[in-house]
Design an enzyme around this catalytic site. Structure first.
Site, PDB file in Angstrom:
ATOM      1  N   SER A   1      -3.934 -10.201  -4.448  1.00 38.58           N
ATOM      2  CA  SER A   1      -5.145 -10.987  -4.664  1.00 38.58           C
ATOM      3  C   SER A   1      -6.331 -10.060  -4.857  1.00 38.58           C
ATOM      4  CB  SER A   1      -5.449 -11.854  -3.435  1.00 38.58           C
ATOM      5  OG  SER A   1      -4.317 -12.571  -3.015  1.00 38.58           O
TER       6      SER A   1
ATOM      7  N   ASN B   1     -12.297  -6.360  -3.930  1.00 40.23           N
ATOM      8  CA  ASN B   1     -11.213  -5.691  -3.203  1.00 40.23           C
ATOM      9  C   ASN B   1      -9.882  -6.226  -3.710  1.00 40.23           C
ATOM     10  OD1 ASN B   1      -9.954  -4.091  -1.136  1.00 40.23           O
ATOM     11  ND2 ASN B   1      -9.662  -5.964   0.060  1.00 40.23           N
TER      12      ASN B   1
ATOM     13  N   HIS C   1      -5.956  -6.931  -2.388  1.00 39.74           N
ATOM     14  CA  HIS C   1      -5.136  -7.035  -1.182  1.00 39.74           C
ATOM     15  C   HIS C   1      -3.697  -7.319  -1.602  1.00 39.74           C
ATOM     16  CE1 HIS C   1      -4.378  -7.698   3.051  1.00 39.74           C
ATOM     17  NE2 HIS C   1      -3.632  -8.748   2.704  1.00 39.74           N
TER      18      HIS C   1
ATOM     19  N   GLU D   1      -0.466  -5.249  -8.987  1.00 38.38           N
ATOM     20  CA  GLU D   1      -1.851  -4.911  -8.626  1.00 38.38           C
ATOM     21  C   GLU D   1      -2.540  -4.200  -9.781  1.00 38.38           C
ATOM     22  OE1 GLU D   1      -2.589  -2.907  -4.897  1.00 38.38           O
ATOM     23  OE2 GLU D   1      -0.864  -3.866  -3.986  1.00 38.38           O
TER      24      GLU D   1
ATOM     25  N   ASP E   1     -11.148  -9.974   3.959  1.00 42.68           N
ATOM     26  CA  ASP E   1     -10.054 -10.692   3.278  1.00 42.68           C
ATOM     27  C   ASP E   1     -10.299 -12.184   3.122  1.00 42.68           C
ATOM     28  OD1 ASP E   1      -8.626  -8.346   3.001  1.00 42.68           O
ATOM     29  OD2 ASP E   1      -7.374  -8.680   4.758  1.00 42.68           O
TER      30      ASP E   1
HETATM   31  C1  GRF Z   1      -2.784  -1.157  -2.469  1.00 43.77           C
HETATM   32  O1  GRF Z   1      -1.604  -1.771  -2.059  1.00 43.77           O
HETATM   33  C2  GRF Z   1      -3.946  -2.091  -2.266  1.00 43.77           C
HETATM   34  O2  GRF Z   1      -3.623  -3.430  -2.410  1.00 43.77           O
HETATM   35  C3  GRF Z   1      -4.330  -1.820  -0.845  1.00 43.77           C
HETATM   36  O3  GRF Z   1      -4.129  -0.436  -0.671  1.00 43.77           O
HETATM   37  C4  GRF Z   1      -3.145   0.024  -1.606  1.00 43.77           C
HETATM   38  C5  GRF Z   1      -3.749   1.160  -2.379  1.00 43.77           C
HETATM   39  O4  GRF Z   1      -2.827   1.809  -3.190  1.00 43.77           O
HETATM   40  N1  GRF Z   1      -5.659  -2.295  -0.581  1.00 43.77           N
HETATM   41  P1  GRF Z   1      -3.337   2.916  -4.212  1.00 43.77           P
HETATM   42  O5  GRF Z   1      -4.091   3.964  -3.398  1.00 43.77           O
HETATM   43  O6  GRF Z   1      -4.198   2.264  -5.232  1.00 43.77           O
HETATM   44  O7  GRF Z   1      -2.101   3.503  -4.796  1.00 43.77           O
END
Ligand code: GRF
Length: 198
Positions: free
Chosen positions: A142, A108, A110, A180, A151
């Site tokens: 993360s 996942n 986060h 991310e 989490d």
């Molecule tokens: C991201 O911020 C991720 O960390 C969280 O949900 C959001 C998803 O964004 N879990 P996307 O749909 O990938 O644009």
């Protein structure tokens, strides 16, 4: 054999997109065998279509009991022959039986530096608001393994961004999201490589 990834996403799917691109470019040595979403409106479905990836909507709403939903979800993950489940903005709890069966193989992302700003209520813009309210000078994202305690699974990688005095939650969110995309691809590339050499 390249591992098969099944991506779970509920929304825009920008992380899903960066994973698709990295699989296409060969940075991640894997195959994406399917997308599973709980949300028929998710833009992630569009991204799957464009990339020629099968997408399935599996929602609790379609079933009389949670047990039926859980059974169905597991069935579809199996149907896609998943080696790894990649949560990319999936806004639902992962059923315990799936966590058990894919232990150590559910990742996942986060949008905070766990263990800070994780757990109940910490999703989306709420995370970034909490970061600003706490007066943090840095935040980030993360990637972690999913265990029963949300989490809290082992952290596989983190990336940091600065937080400025005049930031808004939206600005922090945007800055974190860029990281991310980079981090998830990097961690998945390593994870898949390790799976292949096992
Ligand atoms: C991201 O911020 C991720 O960390 C969280 O949900 C959001 C998803 O964004 N879990 P996307 O749909 O990938 O644009």
């Amino acid at each position: 054999m390249k591992p098969k990834l099944v991506v779970f996403a509920s929304g825009s799917g920008s992380n899903f997109q960066s994973i698709i691109d990295a699989v296409h470019s060969g940075q991640i040595q894997a195959e994406i065998s399917g997308l599973i979403t709980n949300n028929p409106q998710a833009y992630a479905i569009e991204r799957a279509k464009i990339a020629g990836i099968s997408a399935l909507v599996v929602s609790e709403k379609y079933f009389e009991t949670y047990a039926q939903f859980e059974e169905n979800l597991v069935k579809h993950v199996r149907f896609f022959e998943a080696d790894v489940i990649v949560l990319a903005g999936y806004m639902r709890k992962i059923p315990a039986s799936l966590i058990e069966q894919y232990s150590g193989r559910i990742l996942n992302i986060h949008p905070a530096l766990l263990p800070k700003f994780g757990g109940k209520g910490m999703y989306g813009i709420h995370v970034h608001r909490a970061v600003l309210e706490a007066g943090e000078t840095e935040s980030g994202c993360s990637v972690h393994l999913v265990t029963e305690n949300y989490d809290e699974g082992p952290i596989l990688g983190q990336a940091k961004v600065p937080v400025f005095a005049d930031d808004t939650p939206e600005l922090v969110q945007k800055r974190v999201l860029e990281q991310e995309h980079r981090l998830y691809v990097q961690v998945l590339a390593d994870f898949c490589e390790r799976l292949m050499t096992k």
